[in-house]
Design a protein around this motif. Structure first.
Motif, PDB file in Angstrom:
ATOM      1  N   VAL A 179      -0.742  -2.826   7.192  1.00 37.94           N
ATOM      2  CA  VAL A 179      -1.220  -3.980   6.415  1.00 37.94           C
ATOM      3  C   VAL A 179      -0.985  -5.238   7.255  1.00 37.94           C
ATOM      4  O   VAL A 179      -0.165  -5.228   8.179  1.00 37.94           O
ATOM      5  CB  VAL A 179      -0.484  -4.128   5.056  1.00 37.94           C
ATOM      6  CG1 VAL A 179      -0.742  -2.938   4.156  1.00 37.94           C
ATOM      7  CG2 VAL A 179       1.016  -4.327   5.244  1.00 37.94           C
ATOM      8  N   GLY A 180      -1.718  -6.306   6.903  1.00 37.64           N
ATOM      9  CA  GLY A 180      -1.559  -7.549   7.657  1.00 37.64           C
ATOM     10  C   GLY A 180      -0.193  -8.178   7.390  1.00 37.64           C
ATOM     11  O   GLY A 180       0.455  -8.695   8.288  1.00 37.64           O
ATOM     12  N   ILE A 202      -2.417 -13.917   8.792  1.00 33.21           N
ATOM     13  CA  ILE A 202      -3.383 -14.698   9.592  1.00 33.21           C
ATOM     14  C   ILE A 202      -3.236 -14.433  11.093  1.00 33.21           C
ATOM     15  O   ILE A 202      -4.224 -14.283  11.800  1.00 33.21           O
ATOM     16  CB  ILE A 202      -3.263 -16.198   9.249  1.00 33.21           C
ATOM     17  CG1 ILE A 202      -3.797 -16.408   7.829  1.00 33.21           C
ATOM     18  CG2 ILE A 202      -4.022 -17.069  10.249  1.00 33.21           C
ATOM     19  CD1 ILE A 202      -3.664 -17.810   7.289  1.00 33.21           C
ATOM     20  N   LYS A 203      -1.970 -14.327  11.550  1.00 25.90           N
ATOM     21  CA  LYS A 203      -1.813 -14.140  13.005  1.00 25.90           C
ATOM     22  C   LYS A 203      -2.431 -12.811  13.462  1.00 25.90           C
ATOM     23  O   LYS A 203      -3.005 -12.719  14.544  1.00 25.90           O
ATOM     24  CB  LYS A 203      -0.359 -14.281  13.449  1.00 25.90           C
ATOM     25  CG  LYS A 203       0.549 -13.179  13.039  1.00 25.90           C
ATOM     26  CD  LYS A 203       1.898 -13.328  13.733  1.00 25.90           C
ATOM     27  CE  LYS A 203       2.776 -12.179  13.301  1.00 25.90           C
ATOM     28  NZ  LYS A 203       3.998 -12.028  13.926  1.00 25.90           N
ATOM     29  N   PHE A 204      -2.350 -11.767  12.623  1.00 26.69           N
ATOM     30  CA  PHE A 204      -2.951 -10.475  13.008  1.00 26.69           C
ATOM     31  C   PHE A 204      -4.481 -10.564  12.969  1.00 26.69           C
ATOM     32  O   PHE A 204      -5.167  -9.964  13.790  1.00 26.69           O
ATOM     33  CB  PHE A 204      -2.449  -9.356  12.084  1.00 26.69           C
ATOM     34  CG  PHE A 204      -0.954  -9.179  12.145  1.00 26.69           C
ATOM     35  CD1 PHE A 204      -0.364  -8.702  13.315  1.00 26.69           C
ATOM     36  CD2 PHE A 204      -0.142  -9.494  11.068  1.00 26.69           C
ATOM     37  CE1 PHE A 204       1.012  -8.538  13.396  1.00 26.69           C
ATOM     38  CE2 PHE A 204       1.233  -9.343  11.139  1.00 26.69           C
ATOM     39  CZ  PHE A 204       1.824  -8.868  12.305  1.00 26.69           C
ATOM     40  N   VAL A 248     -12.862  -4.852  10.738  1.00 26.93           N
ATOM     41  CA  VAL A 248     -11.612  -4.166  10.392  1.00 26.93           C
ATOM     42  C   VAL A 248     -11.169  -4.618   8.998  1.00 26.93           C
ATOM     43  O   VAL A 248     -11.134  -5.815   8.702  1.00 26.93           O
ATOM     44  CB  VAL A 248     -10.506  -4.490  11.425  1.00 26.93           C
ATOM     45  CG1 VAL A 248      -9.230  -3.734  11.105  1.00 26.93           C
ATOM     46  CG2 VAL A 248     -10.977  -4.135  12.828  1.00 26.93           C
ATOM     47  N   TYR A 249     -10.875  -3.637   8.176  1.00 28.68           N
ATOM     48  CA  TYR A 249     -10.434  -3.898   6.795  1.00 28.68           C
ATOM     49  C   TYR A 249      -8.924  -4.104   6.830  1.00 28.68           C
ATOM     50  O   TYR A 249      -8.166  -3.174   7.114  1.00 28.68           O
ATOM     51  CB  TYR A 249     -10.803  -2.676   5.967  1.00 28.68           C
ATOM     52  CG  TYR A 249     -10.605  -2.750   4.476  1.00 28.68           C
ATOM     53  CD1 TYR A 249     -11.691  -2.940   3.618  1.00 28.68           C
ATOM     54  CD2 TYR A 249      -9.352  -2.562   3.897  1.00 28.68           C
ATOM     55  CE1 TYR A 249     -11.538  -2.959   2.243  1.00 28.68           C
ATOM     56  CE2 TYR A 249      -9.183  -2.584   2.515  1.00 28.68           C
ATOM     57  CZ  TYR A 249     -10.289  -2.775   1.709  1.00 28.68           C
ATOM     58  OH  TYR A 249     -10.124  -2.785   0.338  1.00 28.68           O
ATOM     59  N   VAL A 250      -8.503  -5.350   6.587  1.00 29.59           N
ATOM     60  CA  VAL A 250      -7.071  -5.683   6.671  1.00 29.59           C
ATOM     61  C   VAL A 250      -6.523  -5.913   5.258  1.00 29.59           C
ATOM     62  O   VAL A 250      -6.759  -6.961   4.661  1.00 29.59           O
ATOM     63  CB  VAL A 250      -6.841  -6.952   7.530  1.00 29.59           C
ATOM     64  CG1 VAL A 250      -5.351  -7.280   7.612  1.00 29.59           C
ATOM     65  CG2 VAL A 250      -7.411  -6.781   8.929  1.00 29.59           C
ATOM     66  N   PRO A 251      -5.795  -4.931   4.728  1.00 28.65           N
ATOM     67  CA  PRO A 251      -5.190  -5.159   3.417  1.00 28.65           C
ATOM     68  C   PRO A 251      -3.897  -5.956   3.568  1.00 28.65           C
ATOM     69  O   PRO A 251      -3.269  -5.916   4.631  1.00 28.65           O
ATOM     70  CB  PRO A 251      -4.893  -3.749   2.917  1.00 28.65           C
ATOM     71  CG  PRO A 251      -4.901  -2.877   4.107  1.00 28.65           C
ATOM     72  CD  PRO A 251      -5.489  -3.607   5.271  1.00 28.65           C
TER      73      PRO A 251
END
Ligand SMILES: Cc1cc2nc3c(=O)[nH]c(=O)nc-3n(C[C@H](O)[C@H](O)[C@H](O)COP(=O)(O)OP(=O)(O)OC[C@H]3O[C@@H](n4cnc5c(N)ncnc54)[C@H](O)[C@@H]3O)c2cc1C
Length: 305
Positions: free
Chosen positions: A35-36, A44-46, A272-275
């Motif tokens: 997960v992010g 946000i940084k990822f 990319v799906y970032v949960p």
């Protein structure tokens, strides 16, 4: 994969005690790996790292099946804030959401009202919102709400699942809306009454709907980690001269990261799906149910500093 293993992980995904425990140790274990982060600002940084490597993103605040109107309204405000932050931070990102997190299980009026608020912001800020598809029982309501909103808003998309028998007909009915659709195999445990039980049939139906949607001239998000489907899509678009800008591949954050970057190098759009969020445990268990080999990957990632 054995049905028992899959069922075990799906069972564990609903375990409340483990879920609560995971909320406490989530930040150290899961952030930046599957997960992010535990909230949007810490993701946000990822997202910027991905964007800098040419990968687009869609962010999703984890947590579904909300039963309280207050929480559903809070979720709505959070979505709006996320849209505004995407613009303020100049992120290349869409927003994904689940209607049950906005009150679908409470009342249709409530979920519609919440979606209208989100769509006003999405339209003003030109940020695409994708309604994730949940289990089959909620498919009809999800598609009806999508169709209603699509009449007034451009920046909206949804998902069709190849494992459902109904999907090809849904695709035909949606064609006149010229929708941006994410096409997936389907992640929930469904009865053979509504979904193909055999993987081979799911894969064949997946190929069929990818071809139909692309040949209809509509934008597709082909969301899969399956090389066979990715290769099929590459051959299809070459055969029919379908330009690379009329579709994108999509994968989950932390899954097949090397392949994601290779596809970008080959000139394909990749999202990319970032949960993000504290409710990462159920999401993680569903990923393990799909592919237990992810355990090795996850353990490696989680123990790495
Ligand atoms: C961006 C995105 C959004 C999604 N949104 C939804 C949604 O809204 N609703 C919904 O129901 N489902 C959604 N899904 C989940 C989807 O329905 C599938 O459950 C999930 O993607 C697993 O199917 P698959 O196509 O990746 O391949 P599978 O059928 O799971 O795997 C096929 C083959 O791909 C390879 N493979 C798969 N995973 C990996 C891996 N991690 N590393 C290496 N090889 C691998 C293996 O060779 C495997 O045998 C989404 C998936 C993605 C990627």
């Amino acid at each position: 994969m054995s049905v028992i293993t899959r069922d075990l992980f799906l069972y564990l995904s609903n375990n409340k005690t483990l879920n609560r425990a995971a909320q406490n140790w989530g930040a150290t274990i899961a952030s930046g790996k599957i997960v992010g982060g535990m909230d949007f600002p810490s993701s946000i940084k990822f997202i910027k790292e991905l964007n800098n490597e040419g990968l687009s993103v869609t962010v999703d605040h984890l947590g579904e099946f909300v039963r309280s109107e207050t929480v559903a309204k809070e979720r709505t405000e959070e979505c709006i804030q996320t849209i505004e932050t995407i613009v303020a931070q100049q992120l290349d990102s869409h927003v994904s959401l689940k209607l049950t997190s906005l009150g679908l299980d409470i009342s249709k009026d409530l979920v519609y009202e919440n979606m209208m608020k989100i769509m006003e912001s999405a339209e003003k800020n030109k940020v695409m919102v994708t309604i994730d598809m949940e289990d089959e029982q909620r498919c009809q309501d999800t598609l009806s709400i999508f169709k209603d909103l699509k009449k007034d808003y451009h920046y909206i998309s949804t998902v069709l699942q190849a494992y459902l028998y109904r999907t090809e007909k849904d695709l035909d009915e949606l064609n006149s809306y010229q929708p941006f659709l994410r096409l997936v195999k389907g992640a929930y445990k469904e009865s053979p009454k509504v979904a193909f039980p055999e993987k081979e049939d799911v894969d064949n139906n997946y190929k069929k709907i990818i071809k139909k949607h692309l040949l209809n001239g509509n934008y597709a998000g082909i969301a899969t980690h399956d090389d066979a489907i990715i290769e099929y899509t590459k051959r299809l678009v070459a055969e029919y001269n379908i330009p690379k800008h009329s579709f994108e591949f999509q994968m989950l954050y932390g899954m097949r990261s090397t392949t994601q970057r290779e596809l970008v190098k080959e000139g394909y759009n990749m999202r990319v799906y970032v949960p993000y969020g504290r409710d990462w445990y159920g999401y993680f268990m569903r990923r393990l149910a799909e592919r237990p080999a992810n355990i090795a990957f996850a353990l490696k990632g989680m123990t790495k500093k």
